[in-house]
Design a protein around this motif. Structure first.
Motif, PDB file in Angstrom:
ATOM      1  N   CYS A 153       0.832  -1.202   0.000  1.00 55.92           N
ATOM      2  CA  CYS A 153       0.000   0.000   0.000  1.00 55.92           C
ATOM      3  C   CYS A 153       0.871   1.258   0.000  1.00 55.92           C
ATOM      4  O   CYS A 153       1.812   1.369   0.781  1.00 55.92           O
ATOM      5  CB  CYS A 153      -0.922   0.007   1.212  1.00 55.92           C
ATOM      6  SG  CYS A 153      -1.941   1.487   1.251  1.00 55.92           S
ATOM      7  N   GLY A 164      -0.829   4.277  -0.043  1.00 54.85           N
ATOM      8  CA  GLY A 164      -1.745   5.334   0.382  1.00 54.85           C
ATOM      9  C   GLY A 164      -1.023   6.229   1.387  1.00 54.85           C
ATOM     10  O   GLY A 164       0.056   5.862   1.874  1.00 54.85           O
ATOM     11  N   THR A 165      -1.609   7.350   1.707  1.00 54.80           N
ATOM     12  CA  THR A 165      -0.916   8.347   2.541  1.00 54.80           C
ATOM     13  C   THR A 165      -0.401   7.769   3.857  1.00 54.80           C
ATOM     14  O   THR A 165       0.782   7.916   4.195  1.00 54.80           O
ATOM     15  CB  THR A 165      -1.844   9.538   2.829  1.00 54.80           C
ATOM     16  OG1 THR A 165      -2.357   9.984   1.581  1.00 54.80           O
ATOM     17  CG2 THR A 165      -1.106  10.670   3.500  1.00 54.80           C
ATOM     18  N   ALA A 166      -1.277   7.103   4.618  1.00 55.22           N
ATOM     19  CA  ALA A 166      -0.865   6.586   5.934  1.00 55.22           C
ATOM     20  C   ALA A 166       0.290   5.599   5.798  1.00 55.22           C
ATOM     21  O   ALA A 166       1.273   5.660   6.553  1.00 55.22           O
ATOM     22  CB  ALA A 166      -2.055   5.929   6.627  1.00 55.22           C
ATOM     23  N   CYS A 167       0.197   4.710   4.845  1.00 54.98           N
ATOM     24  CA  CYS A 167       1.244   3.691   4.663  1.00 54.98           C
ATOM     25  C   CYS A 167       2.525   4.324   4.120  1.00 54.98           C
ATOM     26  O   CYS A 167       3.625   3.951   4.523  1.00 54.98           O
ATOM     27  CB  CYS A 167       0.761   2.577   3.747  1.00 54.98           C
ATOM     28  SG  CYS A 167      -0.528   1.579   4.518  1.00 54.98           S
ATOM     29  N   CYS A 169      -4.674   3.066  -1.170  1.00 52.72           N
ATOM     30  CA  CYS A 169      -5.211   2.689   0.151  1.00 52.72           C
ATOM     31  C   CYS A 169      -6.165   1.496   0.054  1.00 52.72           C
ATOM     32  O   CYS A 169      -7.075   1.480  -0.764  1.00 52.72           O
ATOM     33  CB  CYS A 169      -5.942   3.879   0.757  1.00 52.72           C
ATOM     34  SG  CYS A 169      -6.703   3.473   2.346  1.00 52.72           S
ATOM     35  N   ILE A 170      -5.916   0.502   0.908  1.00 54.30           N
ATOM     36  CA  ILE A 170      -6.796  -0.662   0.887  1.00 54.30           C
ATOM     37  C   ILE A 170      -7.753  -0.657   2.080  1.00 54.30           C
ATOM     38  O   ILE A 170      -8.402  -1.659   2.374  1.00 54.30           O
ATOM     39  CB  ILE A 170      -5.987  -1.978   0.830  1.00 54.30           C
ATOM     40  CG1 ILE A 170      -5.021  -2.093   2.021  1.00 54.30           C
ATOM     41  CG2 ILE A 170      -5.242  -2.097  -0.476  1.00 54.30           C
ATOM     42  CD1 ILE A 170      -4.415  -3.472   2.165  1.00 54.30           C
ATOM     43  N   GLY A 171      -7.782   0.456   2.775  1.00 54.72           N
ATOM     44  CA  GLY A 171      -8.781   0.615   3.829  1.00 54.72           C
ATOM     45  C   GLY A 171      -8.399   0.065   5.192  1.00 54.72           C
ATOM     46  O   GLY A 171      -9.261  -0.126   6.040  1.00 54.72           O
ATOM     47  N   CYS A 172      -7.112  -0.213   5.395  1.00 57.33           N
ATOM     48  CA  CYS A 172      -6.659  -0.702   6.715  1.00 57.33           C
ATOM     49  C   CYS A 172      -5.638   0.273   7.283  1.00 57.33           C
ATOM     50  O   CYS A 172      -4.615  -0.149   7.844  1.00 57.33           O
ATOM     51  CB  CYS A 172      -5.994  -2.072   6.592  1.00 57.33           C
ATOM     52  SG  CYS A 172      -6.911  -3.278   5.685  1.00 57.33           S
ATOM     53  N   CYS A 173      -5.883   1.557   7.146  1.00 50.66           N
ATOM     54  CA  CYS A 173      -4.884   2.577   7.499  1.00 50.66           C
ATOM     55  C   CYS A 173      -4.413   2.456   8.945  1.00 50.66           C
ATOM     56  O   CYS A 173      -3.277   2.789   9.258  1.00 50.66           O
ATOM     57  CB  CYS A 173      -5.436   3.965   7.248  1.00 50.66           C
ATOM     58  SG  CYS A 173      -6.158   4.158   5.626  1.00 50.66           S
TER      59      CYS A 173
HETATM   60  S1  FES Z   1      -3.082   4.143   3.379  1.00 52.08           S
HETATM   61 FE1  FES Z   1      -2.500   2.086   3.474  1.00 52.08          FE
HETATM   62  S2  FES Z   1      -4.288   1.103   4.098  1.00 52.08           S
HETATM   63 FE2  FES Z   1      -4.890   3.162   3.932  1.00 52.08          FE
END
Ligand code: FES
Length: 160
Positions: free
Chosen positions: A84, A86-89, A125-129
């Motif tokens: 992932c 996504g921003t958090a990851c 993002c796969i929704g497990c932030c």
């Molecule tokens: S950013 Fe990685 S799961 Fe949401």
């Protein structure tokens, strides 16, 4: 291009699916999902056969495949690693996980190992932030992953 019976790639189950969806709105996306579910990607031959079946230009199919990140044009590895980004990851080291994957497997992003065992891709993002940084292998989620964990995760799937 019309496929002959001998070289036909789409299975009878996919043909039946196409028949069912042929006249419904949004059918192309549904059909391409079904094709990818079968082959793991959209093979060129399959794209031509879908174009024939729906009587649309193959360019329209490639337009959809290349627009939506979800569709793959190349055959993935038997084990698909998706890191992932996504921003958090990303903020928690997603990029380092990708680099470690590449180092261990000796392949770059969006590539397949020579033996066809693994492919690595970056995904949104796969929704497990809350578990960031996250990766999946064949859909199984691994959370709070450290680069030190990568080898162990990969070894779990090697040759299985
Ligand atoms: S950013 Fe990685 S799961 Fe949401």
């Amino acid at each position: 291009m019309t496929a002959t019976a001998e070289e036909k790639m789409l299975t009878p189950a996919i043909d039946a699916f196409i028949e069912k969806w042929k006249k419904k709105p949004g059918n192309l996306i549904m059909i391409l999902h079904r094709v990818q579910e079968e082959f793991g990607y959209i093979p060129r031959q399959a794209a031509f056969e879908v174009a024939d079946a729906l009587n649309i230009p193959v360019a329209k199919i490639y337009g959809v495949i290349t627009f939506y990140h979800f569709f793959k044009l190349t055959k993935p590895g038997r084990n698909q690693i998706a890191v992932c980004m996504g921003t958090a990851c990303y903020l928690k080291g997603g990029e380092d996980l990708i680099k470690e994957c590449e180092r261990i497997l000796g392949v770059g992003l969006n590539s397949v190992t020579e033996d066809g065992e693994f492919s690595v891709e970056a995904v949104r993002c796969i929704g497990c932030c809350g578990l960031a940084p996250v990766l999946t292998v064949n859909g199984e989620v691994f959370g709070d992953v450290d680069t030190k964990d990568m080898k162990k995760i990969i070894d779990q799937f090697e040759g299985k």
